[in-house]
Enzyme design. Structure first.
Site, PDB file in Angstrom:
ATOM      1  N   GLY A  13       0.852  -1.189   0.000  1.00  0.00           N
ATOM      2  CA  GLY A  13       0.000   0.000   0.000  1.00  0.00           C
ATOM      3  C   GLY A  13       0.885   1.236   0.000  1.00  0.00           C
ATOM      4  N   GLY A  16       4.107   0.840   2.233  1.00  0.00           N
ATOM      5  CA  GLY A  16       5.066  -0.124   1.712  1.00  0.00           C
ATOM      6  C   GLY A  16       5.722   0.355   0.430  1.00  0.00           C
ATOM      7  N   HIS A 245     -16.990   4.847  11.738  1.00  0.00           N
ATOM      8  CA  HIS A 245     -17.599   5.954  10.995  1.00  0.00           C
ATOM      9  C   HIS A 245     -19.120   5.821  11.097  1.00  0.00           C
ATOM     10  CE1 HIS A 245     -18.553   8.606   7.650  1.00  0.00           C
ATOM     11  NE2 HIS A 245     -17.334   9.061   7.738  1.00  0.00           N
ATOM     12  N   ARG A 306     -19.975  13.553  14.922  1.00  0.00           N
ATOM     13  CA  ARG A 306     -19.863  12.213  14.364  1.00  0.00           C
ATOM     14  C   ARG A 306     -19.892  11.090  15.399  1.00  0.00           C
ATOM     15  NH1 ARG A 306     -14.912  10.778  10.423  1.00  0.00           N
ATOM     16  NH2 ARG A 306     -15.840  12.415   9.187  1.00  0.00           N
TER      17      ARG A 306
END
Lengths: 679, 275
Positions: A13, A16, A245, A306
């Site tokens: 990703g 990396g 979330h 949130r």
């Protein structure tokens, strides 16, 4: 003369790949391991953007220092401050580099990089490339990696699964005589297991969302690699900190993130007021709908911060069983708005909902539920502090104030120091989401991409220095006895054989089905270790997990193939996830306070006295017959800014929350957030 | 967009709740092995997609005949149509299987869904194919910006919003392979030795344009055009336009191919004059 030692990077990703590019550039060959072609890593999913102060923001009074302050405050003070300062200071350089790599950042008329307002800042400081910033950044790094691959400095091992770190000597704290000298990995096609020598090993394997069942993560984000390092002696930090979330689309396979702007544009959250009412939403009259956010928070209604939205939705569904059709979902209703307006303002969201839920949210209320999103916890890492160490910590940094320190590299974390982001096992590094650094108790929106690339570039330099000047230079891993590698391979082979041997024999049942064990683990972890936690439920969870581990010890696989056996790979991960889950539940139980994403109903306040500390878990692999998690605490470095209350749990009762940016720069509370504060 | 209209017309039928859907899946134990078909009855729930059904089969690998079998092997990652992993043939159409919703493609009790691996890439096992050739093609055309290095050397070139918009859409290519599966000129080639001379494919042609349009990226334009002038280059495109119709990201692939064609022509003429 070119150093011939090789470095192993596990995970392709952002972290990396950034590490790979930096290390290869220094002339050190890199072996890059990934379970998927690196271009398909989970980083592609990030949408929002990447934070960095720029010249426009700077001239308005914003600074790298304020970005740092916001990050620390957002993380509820649980992050070591030196590395975060360094990251904020380094951020503009990250953007410049990505720009040079050709990332199509959105542009102004004059051709400058455009910025968007993100979570709670007066200042636009978030760079973005359409709605797929993560994808664009990953591709840019993938391209540079391919360039090094073409030149022969990088060798990719795609479809290889990391199984275990090879360690020479005993692991004992940060100064033990053990060191990481390579890895054992398995080719997911040929199923060949073999060891690889590496002068250093960089773990960049991302988060562990799948431990919680359905999450917004990719299905490769099991945390299996981190768990294997943990079992091999690497410490794990702040495992209990997992960000949820509030609005995601619950799917049969996973959850997909929905931007918060749906509520910002007038979305109303409700459930049928009669439990189990199975009428279509359009058939339920206004008087038979329960707008629980509007009722419980009359001042803010659907615009509560949130974390409150997350907790209330969770409460209504999980505790009261009032979710739509008895399931874990509530309506997020936009059908009272003009469809054309919705298309104009929320086109992106409308499209993703339509595509994956198969319904048009302009005419049918969306069904949403909170979803596990980001692991703040991860492998524990160390760092060497930089040159900036004020005698007393500062108060909150206000816009326009002169930053107390310049942005020269090395102020927060020593430049190029080999200790940076090294785990307690010398030679073993953890970069990106898999480490515990930077985000504290909850992640500030648009900081994830930054932290991953920062680790790769900034701490990647430390890896280079470690290999060229540190321990591997004195004691080359080429000289490590081959038997250590052979034994490690044999152990892994034996584990795999044990699992494969279960295919033949007695009749399979649900009790021993690894897929169902994994599913049950996800359900219990999501219910008890995410939004709302209590000692009672956590204790029960630990019992449940013990039961699941017992069942897993009798697990029966359904595929004995010696070629592309995904069943083996998944089942093995389930066993490792169970160990991670147990540790997460224990850490959650022992942290008797509420901080950031960790909310205990039995301890609703933050307790700096006892818990302004990093949770550090270590695993006793059962040398004495019993496996156990040892959980301790280490001080957090708080010498730069002084902890102040982060009381957004109480705003609806006390003074009205100040709107937007002046709300202490906290993205989780800011209600003028025009963009999803998540990546 | 063609796929959304297709979705609309299919969803005219109301899905039957809790129905069983029959999956006919083309299975293959590994490279060089013969294929066979197996069928599974899978209970659905609202929001089920092909992936969630494959996950169910993995946990319950029993065929409709009641025969125990192995879990079906497939490739997937993000399940949000961004990573490019889960491309396969769903009812004969190449697409991302994560966004193939059962309520749309099989709304009735007993409806059937056929899953096959893509045909233009070597099968690894079952629905999983090896798309390494796609990445090799990106290497072939040097699909990168030749930057000086990763250290702090200031910002990149300025770019107009129009130019950014053009490049952005090209840059969303996720190397999924749909365009290649649909292309009559792109054929299965198992021998990697032959990849450098066989048709490079729409995705790589489009990436060539992406990097030729970048201020620094265009430093390698000549190298890229040399490749596209050679065997397997842009002249192998038969202009069938299938690629652009199946691209899940709606990338203007045929525009890219035309732009590459013009660039190659110019390049050929100037090369000829330089001789």
């Amino acid at each position: 003369m070119q150093n011939q030692q090789r470095v192993i990077v596990v995970g392709g990703g952002l972290a990396g790949l950034a590490a790979t590019v930096r290390i290869a550039e220094a002339g050190i060959p890199v072996d890059l391991f990934s379970m998927v072609p690196v271009k398909r890593s989970h980083s592609v999913c990030a949408q929002g953007g990447i934070n960095a102060c720029n010249e426009v923001a700077r001239q308005q009074g914003y600074s790298e220092y304020q970005h740092f302050d916001e990050t620390i405050y957002g993380g509820d003070y649980l992050a070591d401050q030196g590395p975060v300062l360094e990251m904020a200071n380094f951020a503009p350089k990250v953007i410049d580099l990505l720009d040079r790599m050709g990332v199509p950042f959105n542009r102004t008329n004059e051709g400058q990089r455009d910025l968007r307002l993100f979570g709670g800042s007066l200042f636009k400081r978030t760079h973005f490339a359409g709605a797929t910033t993560g994808q664009q950044l990953l591709y840019a790094l993938d391209e540079q990696t391919r360039r090094y691959e073409a030149s022969g400095l990088v060798k990719k091992y795609e479809f290889w699964e990391f199984l275990w770190p090879v360690i020479e000597g005993e692991v004992s704290g940060t100064e033990g005589d053990g060191r990481c000298v390579g890895i054992v990995a398995q080719d997911m096609r040929t199923m060949q297991t073999r060891a690889f020598r590496g002068a250093s090993v960089v773990m960049a394997t991302g988060g562990c969302g799948l431990v919680f069942g359905k999450s917004t993560n990719s299905i490769i984000c099991t945390g299996g690699a981190a768990s294997r390092c943990y079992q091999a002696g690497a410490w794990y930090g702040n495992g209990e900190m997992i960000q949820v979330h509030p609005t995601a689309i619950p799917g049969a396979d996973k959850c997909r993130l929905m931007s918060e702007s749906a509520r910002g544009e007038g979305g109303r959250v409700w459930v049928p007021s009669k439990k189990g009412d199975d009428r279509k939403p359009a058939d339920i009259p206004e008087s038979e709908r329960w707008y629980f956010l509007e009722e419980r928070y009359p001042k803010y209604g659907n615009l509560v911060p949130r974390d409150i939205a997350t907790r209330e939705i969770f409460d209504v569904c999980v505790n009261d069983g009032m979710g739509v059709a008895g399931q874990n979902q509530v309506y997020l209703d936009l059908t009272h708005k003009d469809p054309d307006y919705l298309t104009r303002k929320l086109g992106g969201i409308m499209e993703i909902y339509e595509k994956f839920a198969g319904e048009d949210p302009r005419f049918t209320p969306m069904r949403i539920f909170p979803a596990v999103h980001y692991s703040m916890g991860g492998m524990w890492t160390q760092y060497t502090p930089g040159s900036y160490s004020p005698e007393t910590p500062h108060r909150e940094h206000k816009p326009g104030m002169v930053a107390p320190v310049d942005t020269e590299p090395g102020r927060g974390m020593a430049l190029g120091d080999p200790k940076n982001m090294m785990t307690n096992i010398p030679g073993l590094y953890a970069f990106g989401e898999v480490n515990f650094a930077y985000h504290g108790a909850t992640r500030l929106g648009a900081n994830a991409l930054l932290s991953c690339i920062f680790d790769g570039l900034y701490c990647g330099q430390g890896v280079v220095n470690h290999v060229t000047q540190g321990d591997p230079a004195d004691r080359p891993v080429e000289k490590v006895d081959q038997s250590i590698y052979d034994q490690a391979v044999e152990r892994e082979q034996a584990k795999a054989d044990r699992l494969l041997d279960t295919v033949e024999g007695a009749e399979a049942s649900d009790d021993t089905n690894p897929y169902l064990i994994g599913k049950e683990m996800g359900e219990v972890m999501e219910a008890s270790c995410t939004v709302v936690k209590t000692a009672e439920r956590l204790n029960k969870t630990l019992d449940t997990l013990a039961g699941l581990r017992e069942r897993f010890s009798r697990a029966r696989l359904s595929d004995a193939a010696a070629w592309t056996n995904q069943s083996l790979s998944y089942s093995r991960a389930v066993g490792d996830m169970l160990i991670l889950a147990e540790m997460i539940a224990k850490c959650s139980l022992l942290r008797e306070e509420s901080r950031g994403s960790h909310y205990r109903t039995d301890f609703p306040d933050r307790d700096d006295e006892r818990f302004l500390k990093t949770t550090v878990a270590s695993f006793d692999g059962g040398a004495h017959g019993v496996e156990q998690h040892e959980i301790g605490y280490r001080d957090v470095q708080t010498m730069l800014v002084k902890p102040r209350p982060r009381t957004y749990g109480k705003v609806e009762e006390d003074a009205p929350e100040k709107k937007g940016p002046t709300a202490s720069g906290d993205p989780a509370t800011a209600r003028t957030d025009p963009e999803p504060a998540s990546t | 967009m063609s796929s959304s209209t297709a979705t609309k017309s299919q969803s005219d039928r109301q899905p039957v709740a809790g129905r069983l859907v029959r999956f006919n899946i083309k299975r293959c134990e590994g490279p060089g092995k013969t294929s066979r078909w197996e069928s599974f009855n899978v209970p659905t729930e609202p929001g089920s997609n092909v992936i969630s059904c494959l996950q169910w089969i993995a946990a319950h690998p029993t065929t409709v005949e009641g025969k125990k079998t192995t879990p079906v092997v497939w490739d997937s990652g993000c399940l949000e149509e961004v990573c490019g992993s889960c491309t396969m043939l769903v009812n004969g159409q190449v697409r991302q299987s994560c966004s193939a919703l059962i309520d749309n493609i099989a709304p009735g009790e007993g409806d059937e869904i056929t899953l096959e691996p893509m045909s233009k890439f070597p099968v690894m096992r079952d629905l999983w194919v090896d798309r390494q050739r796609m990445f090799q093609a990106l290497e072939r055309v040097k699909a990168w910006v030749p930057i000086d290095g990763s250290y702090n050397l200031g910002s990149g070139p300025k770019e107009s919003p129009d130019q950014q918009a053009t490049r952005y859409v090209l840059s969303t290519c996720m190397s999924c392979g749909c365009c290649l599966e649909a292309c009559p000129q792109y054929n299965l080639e198992e021998d990697p030795e032959k990849w450098p001379t066989s048709f490079i494919g729409a995705h790589a042609l489009s990436q060539t344009r992406l990097f030729n349009e970048h201020e620094t990226g265009k430093r390698l334009k000549k190298d890229r055009l040399d490749v596209l002038m050679g065997p397997g280059g842009v002249s192998d495109c038969g202009n069938a336009q299938n690629c652009v119709k199946v691209c899940p990201k709606e990338i203007p692939l045929t525009e890219s191919i035309a732009a590459d064609g013009r660039a190659v022509t110019m390049h050929a003429i100037t090369s000829w004059f330089r001789r």
